[in-house]
Design a protein around this motif. Sequence first.
Motif, PDB file in Angstrom:
ATOM      1  N   ILE A 142      -3.437   0.157  -2.039  1.00 42.79           N
ATOM      2  CA  ILE A 142      -3.350   1.489  -1.532  1.00 42.79           C
ATOM      3  C   ILE A 142      -4.217   2.506  -1.767  1.00 42.79           C
ATOM      4  CG2 ILE A 142      -1.669   3.394  -0.695  1.00 42.79           C
ATOM      5  CD1 ILE A 142       0.501   1.370  -0.880  1.00 42.79           C
ATOM      6  N   ASP A 188     -10.538  -2.210   8.733  1.00 46.74           N
ATOM      7  CA  ASP A 188      -9.552  -2.797   9.211  1.00 46.74           C
ATOM      8  C   ASP A 188      -8.362  -1.560   8.843  1.00 46.74           C
ATOM      9  OD1 ASP A 188      -9.507  -3.541   6.760  1.00 46.74           O
ATOM     10  OD2 ASP A 188      -8.822  -5.574   7.028  1.00 46.74           O
ATOM     11  N   ASP A 189      -7.107  -1.675   9.587  1.00 49.73           N
ATOM     12  CA  ASP A 189      -6.065  -0.888   9.198  1.00 49.73           C
ATOM     13  C   ASP A 189      -5.571  -1.018   7.754  1.00 49.73           C
ATOM     14  OD1 ASP A 189      -2.963  -2.230  10.248  1.00 49.73           O
ATOM     15  OD2 ASP A 189      -4.854  -3.289  10.048  1.00 49.73           O
ATOM     16  N   MET A 190      -4.578  -0.090   7.167  1.00 49.74           N
ATOM     17  CA  MET A 190      -4.218  -0.152   5.834  1.00 49.74           C
ATOM     18  C   MET A 190      -3.556  -1.466   5.603  1.00 49.74           C
ATOM     19  SD  MET A 190      -2.270   2.430   3.649  1.00 49.74           S
ATOM     20  CE  MET A 190      -0.761   2.556   4.266  1.00 49.74           C
ATOM     21  N   ASN A 191      -2.519  -1.746   6.596  1.00 55.25           N
ATOM     22  CA  ASN A 191      -1.596  -2.944   6.456  1.00 55.25           C
ATOM     23  C   ASN A 191      -2.204  -4.215   6.321  1.00 55.25           C
ATOM     24  OD1 ASN A 191       0.639  -1.279   6.587  1.00 55.25           O
ATOM     25  ND2 ASN A 191       0.968  -1.359   8.702  1.00 55.25           N
ATOM     26  N   ALA A 192      -3.219  -4.391   7.057  1.00 54.72           N
ATOM     27  CA  ALA A 192      -4.033  -5.456   7.245  1.00 54.72           C
ATOM     28  C   ALA A 192      -4.949  -5.996   5.772  1.00 54.72           C
ATOM     29  CB  ALA A 192      -4.986  -5.759   8.248  1.00 54.72           C
ATOM     30  N   TRP A 231      -7.891   1.535  -0.980  1.00 57.62           N
ATOM     31  CA  TRP A 231      -8.044   1.728   0.760  1.00 57.62           C
ATOM     32  C   TRP A 231      -8.104   3.286   1.156  1.00 57.62           C
ATOM     33  CZ3 TRP A 231      -5.901   4.285   4.791  1.00 57.62           C
ATOM     34  CH2 TRP A 231      -6.260   3.714   6.133  1.00 57.62           C
ATOM     35  N   LYS A 289       0.055  -3.898  -5.299  1.00 57.65           N
ATOM     36  CA  LYS A 289       0.209  -2.996  -3.977  1.00 57.65           C
ATOM     37  C   LYS A 289      -0.198  -1.547  -4.263  1.00 57.65           C
ATOM     38  CE  LYS A 289       3.143  -2.570   0.043  1.00 57.65           C
ATOM     39  NZ  LYS A 289       4.588  -2.719   0.654  1.00 57.65           N
ATOM     40  N   ILE A 302      -4.040  -4.276   2.915  1.00 59.91           N
ATOM     41  CA  ILE A 302      -3.149  -4.479   1.932  1.00 59.91           C
ATOM     42  C   ILE A 302      -2.447  -5.986   1.751  1.00 59.91           C
ATOM     43  CG2 ILE A 302      -0.704  -3.993   1.015  1.00 59.91           C
ATOM     44  CD1 ILE A 302      -1.240  -1.115   1.808  1.00 59.91           C
ATOM     45  N   ARG A 303      -2.326  -6.367   2.997  1.00 63.44           N
ATOM     46  CA  ARG A 303      -1.745  -8.211   3.188  1.00 63.44           C
ATOM     47  C   ARG A 303      -2.876  -8.861   2.760  1.00 63.44           C
ATOM     48  NH1 ARG A 303      -1.898  -8.591   8.589  1.00 63.44           N
ATOM     49  NH2 ARG A 303      -0.309  -7.184   8.868  1.00 63.44           N
TER      50      ARG A 303
END
Length: 90
Positions: A35, A47-51, A38, A31, A53-54
Amino acid sequence: MLALARLFLILFVVLTVIYASVSIWSRQVRKKKLIAEWREGGPDHGDDMNAFIRKGLEEYDDSFRRKLIGLVYIVPIAVIAYIIYVVNYT
């Protein structure tokens, strides 16, 4: 025979704790790398960081590296079985 069963029960509990610890640690390392990746790439990823990382962690869950952590169970049990065999039958 009861002592052997107790040994394997304790071994299973200890190996489960080790497996969980290594699994959580490895996932956190992945993870952190995602990060950092990204942040270096920024808007290039789209896309956004959460997407991001997911999606990266989902790929990690299916990876060979994740499956190698299962050797935490296999190697010690194989070594103990080999030692028992050598001591008793050679």
